[in-house]
Design an enzyme around this catalytic site. Structure first.
Site, PDB file in Angstrom:
ATOM      1  N   HIS A  94      48.489  36.704  36.666  1.00  0.00           N
ATOM      2  CA  HIS A  94      47.814  35.415  36.505  1.00  0.00           C
ATOM      3  C   HIS A  94      47.587  34.808  37.893  1.00  0.00           C
ATOM      4  O   HIS A  94      48.418  34.957  38.783  1.00  0.00           O
ATOM      5  CB  HIS A  94      48.664  34.486  35.635  1.00  0.00           C
ATOM      6  CG  HIS A  94      47.909  33.279  35.191  1.00  0.00           C
ATOM      7  ND1 HIS A  94      47.696  32.193  36.023  1.00  0.00           N
ATOM      8  CD2 HIS A  94      47.264  33.000  34.029  1.00  0.00           C
ATOM      9  CE1 HIS A  94      46.964  31.301  35.365  1.00  0.00           C
ATOM     10  NE2 HIS A  94      46.689  31.765  34.160  1.00  0.00           N
ATOM     11  N   GLU A 166      39.476  35.598  34.433  1.00  0.00           N
ATOM     12  CA  GLU A 166      39.780  34.174  34.578  1.00  0.00           C
ATOM     13  C   GLU A 166      39.396  33.720  35.980  1.00  0.00           C
ATOM     14  O   GLU A 166      40.200  33.813  36.914  1.00  0.00           O
ATOM     15  CB  GLU A 166      41.291  33.934  34.400  1.00  0.00           C
ATOM     16  CG  GLU A 166      41.814  34.142  33.006  1.00  0.00           C
ATOM     17  CD  GLU A 166      43.035  33.264  32.746  1.00  0.00           C
ATOM     18  OE1 GLU A 166      42.967  32.459  31.812  1.00  0.00           O
ATOM     19  OE2 GLU A 166      44.026  33.360  33.471  1.00  0.00           O
TER      20      GLU A 166
HETATM   21  P1  13P Z   1      43.046  26.481  31.009  1.00  0.00           P
HETATM   22  O1  13P Z   1      42.597  26.919  29.649  1.00  0.00           O
HETATM   23  O2  13P Z   1      43.966  25.309  30.989  1.00  0.00           O
HETATM   24  O3  13P Z   1      41.895  26.338  31.950  1.00  0.00           O
HETATM   25  O4  13P Z   1      43.939  27.687  31.593  1.00  0.00           O
HETATM   26  C1  13P Z   1      43.466  28.968  31.536  1.00  0.00           C
HETATM   27  C2  13P Z   1      44.568  29.877  31.890  1.00  0.00           C
HETATM   28  O5  13P Z   1      45.057  29.876  33.002  1.00  0.00           O
HETATM   29  C3  13P Z   1      45.072  30.771  30.832  1.00  0.00           C
HETATM   30  O6  13P Z   1      45.888  31.755  31.376  1.00  0.00           O
END
Ligand code: 13P
Length: 270
Positions: A94, A166
């Site tokens: 992450h 992400e």
């Molecule tokens: P948000 O949905 O709060 O933007 O976070 C995304 C995230 O980091 C999921 O791992």
């Protein structure tokens, strides 16, 4: 139609009591869904959460694991420990781990291997920063992350990897990547997987999107070509909002079985 993944990441939120109360309500609402639902809860709640979702359609994930087997690593948790309390999956790489805890692609690769070979589904998070985006480096960043993080991962292990695109600039900012940006990134990820493995294998890997997903924008995100689901942070903390997001991905009438755990001592060949 293949099953969609809807993954919650609670991050460092919710006490054990709060996790219990969330699952009590949430479990009932999604009990007939055939979506692959994964709740990434804090370490201390994994055992309780796993017991609560036993025989349901919800899997419990850790949010991290250490890349070593065991030993003098105060405060760390290994893959075996996660399995021993009932986790079926783990988030790996992450951006908050990469940023705050200086995790490199090499370390992330080791974590994936430990997770996979203990039977855990690994949710590998990749994505560019705002700086990368502004400098047209997205493809380059994805190439480095995918290539290094999947180093020495065998083709038959990919069925136990979910790749979460992400973009760092979309996490917790309320700024969602555009449909075109997400579609482009998913295409790039599959192209990179094709180069590393082959097209057939690449087409089967689950690729989800994460970054400011909520119950209002999920419909639009769901319509993106090639998307296999979402990874949700903030909006997953409210069980009603998360239920709405999961509902969007619930494919009525799907009979396909979900991802099974890799058996622990399986010999893996390329
Ligand atoms: P948000 O949905 O709060 O933007 O976070 C995304 C995230 O980091 C999921 O791992």
């Amino acid at each position: 139609m293949s099953k969609k993944y809807v993954i919650a990441n609670f991050k460092m939120n919710k006490t054990d009591e709060e996790v219990v109360s969330y699952i009590e309500k949430f479990k009932e609402k999604v009990k007939d869904f055939n979506t692959e639902i994964i709740l990434s809860v804090p370490f201390v709640s994994i055992k309780t959460a796993s017991l609560m979702v036993k025989n349901s359609n919800i899997l419990i994930a850790g949010q991290n694991l250490n890349e070593n087997d065991f030993g003098a690593f105060t405060g760390e948790i290994n893959a075996e420990m996660l399995c021993s309390v009932g986790a079926s999956a783990v988030l790996v790489g992450h951006s908050e781990r990469r940023n705050h805890f200086k995790e490199t692609d090499v370390i992330i690769n080791k974590k994936i291997m430990k997770g996979l070979r203990s039977g855990l589904i690994s949710v590998l998070c990749v994505g560019e920063t705002l700086f990368d985006k502004k400098n047209n480096l997205t493809t380059q960043v994805l190439q480095r992350q995918i290539t290094e993080c999947l180093n020495s991962i065998y083709a038959n292990e990919l069925s136990h990897i979910v790749i979460a695109y992400e973009p760092v600039w979309a996490i917790g900012t309320g700024v969602v990547a555009t449909k075109e940006e997400i579609e482009g990134a998913i295409k790039t990820i599959r192209m990179l997987l094709t180069n590393l493995y082959d097209e057939k294998i690449a087409s089967k890997v689950k690729v989800v999107y994460g970054g400011s997903i909520n119950e209002k924008n999920v419909k639009e995100i769901k319509s993106i070509k090639g998307i296999d689901g979402v990874l949700v942070g903030g909006a997953s903390l409210d069980e009603e909002k998360f239920y709405k997001i999961v509902s969007e991905f619930n494919e009525k009438g799907t009979s396909e079985k979900g991802t099974k755990k890799v058996s622990k001592k399986k010999t893996i060949e390329k």
